[in-house]
Design a protein around this motif. Structure first.
Motif, mmCIF file in Angstrom:
data_model
loop_
_atom_site.group_PDB
_atom_site.id
_atom_site.type_symbol
_atom_site.label_atom_id
_atom_site.label_comp_id
_atom_site.label_asym_id
_atom_site.label_seq_id
_atom_site.Cartn_x
_atom_site.Cartn_y
_atom_site.Cartn_z
ATOM 1 N N ARG A 9 21.036 62.335 15.136
ATOM 2 C CA ARG A 9 19.878 63.167 15.466
ATOM 3 C C ARG A 9 20.073 63.808 16.831
ATOM 4 N N THR A 45 18.422 65.055 20.186
ATOM 5 C CA THR A 45 17.225 64.758 20.973
ATOM 6 C C THR A 45 17.356 65.434 22.328
ATOM 7 N N VAL A 73 21.819 69.103 10.618
ATOM 8 C CA VAL A 73 20.455 69.331 11.079
ATOM 9 C C VAL A 73 19.694 70.136 10.031
#
Length: 347
Positions: A282, A284, A323
């Motif tokens: 992920r 961030t 993504v």
């Protein structure tokens, strides 16, 4: 029963290296198995031996309770009750669609041939196309006719030899879905030979990865993708992020992306390769406490998702991150990376 069981299959061409090296494969009755592998791995040779077009040097092929090939046994193709869907359909150009489908129904009366032909054309979504000629059909329609022709004699096994190669990508998905539905409707056992990983994972009930003439791993698509037997299979079946790591006493691997929990305890192994999939990473904020900082080097946008490539300190190879949704990063920007879920671990 129509379970396919291939055992100890060996085949060489002339004095060269063996193409098949004791290949083992079992396909349960009614299942669709994809045989996946790079060019030259032996998957097409295996298919031709199962069909009866080639003789194996050693090993056996059984279909249900019948021995098709083995020591002193080689049943000819026409007696194996196997239907074949070749590349590009290979329809008879001088015969109508209906006559192509009915070609293998000799020995039955005319009314039965007509009924069975109409039944199969309806099954593959081509009801009313019986009077057309092959050249009047699209590539996808020709492949459906080829499948109907293979299914017409009610075979115990259907072999599909890379049947979607000639179709464009927009058409391929729909035809694969139709073929899968038709096979399930008839209950036939089927083997699909392909080099397309996405095709194998999305179409089959079971995927066998062939490497150097042997089945390296055979599993459901989900198990194959989530728990590959080794790094080569992981890299061959989908995208993979592989990192060197060391294992702590609590079963957590220390990597350049931080601590990563392992799906399976590695036993006595303390150093090896940690395997993750790009969707387990992920993006961030670069300053997040639980994230590792990296620099975006490339963004490839595919519409439904994007692949973002990030370099991370302490790891020589950039990592790929899948993504979904809108992208908030560009090449050259710093970002944070966080790992979600468990990883595989290999020596």
């Amino acid at each position: 029963m129509n379970e396919l069981h291939v055992a100890g299959l060996t085949k060489s061409y002339g004095a060269g290296e063996p193409v098949l090296r004791g290949l083992e494969l079992t396909v349960p009755a009614g299942a669709l198995a994809a045989v996946l592998g790079p060019s030259g791995c032996g998957k097409t040779t295996m298919l031709r031996i199962v069909a009866g077009f080639l003789r194996a040097d050693a090993g056996t092929v059984r279909l249900g309770d019948r021995l098709l090939a083995g020591p002193g046994v080689h049943l000819p193709p026409e007696r194996r009750r196997i239907g074949i869907v070749p590349q590009e359909g290979a329809l008879f150009p001088h015969l109508s669609v209906a006559r192509n489908v009915a070609f293998g129904l000799r020995g039955t009366d005319r009314a039965e041939r007509r009924r069975r032909t109409e039944e199969l054309l309806d099954l593959v979504g081509l009801a009313g196309y019986g009077d057309r000629m092959p050249h009047e059909l699209s590539g996808g329609q020709q492949q459906r006719v080829a499948l109907a022709r293979a299914l017409a004699p009610r075979p115990q096994l259907v072999l599909l030899d890379e049947p979607f190669n000639a179709l464009d990508s927009a058409l391929r998905t729909g035809v694969r879905s139709d073929v899968r539905a038709a096979l399930r409707a008839t209950g036939a056992t089927a083997v699909l030979v392909t080099h397309d990983q996405q095709e194998a994972l999305s179409t089959a009930d079971l995927v066998a990865v062939v490497r150097d003439g042997q089945v390296a791993q055979c599993a459901t698509p989900q198990d194959l993708y989530r728990r590959p037997a080794d790094p080569w299979i992981a890299d061959f079946v989908g995208d993979a992020v592989m990192l060197p790591g060391t294992v702590d006493s609590d079963g957590t691997a220390r990597t350049a992306l931080g601590p990563v929990p392992l799906a399976t305890p590695p036993g006595d192994l303390r150093a090896g390769t940690v395997l993750l999939r790009p969707e387990q990473l992920r993006l961030t904020d670069a300053d997040s406490e639980d994230a590792v900082r990296g620099t975006v080097t490339d963004v490839r946008y595919y519409g439904h998702d994007a692949m973002v490539t990030v370099t991370v300190e302490g790891h020589d190879t950039p990592v790929g991150i899948r993504v979904a949704g809108l992208l908030a990063v560009r090449p050259g920007e710093e970002t944070g990376i966080r790992v979600v879920g468990e990883a595989g671990f290999h020596s």
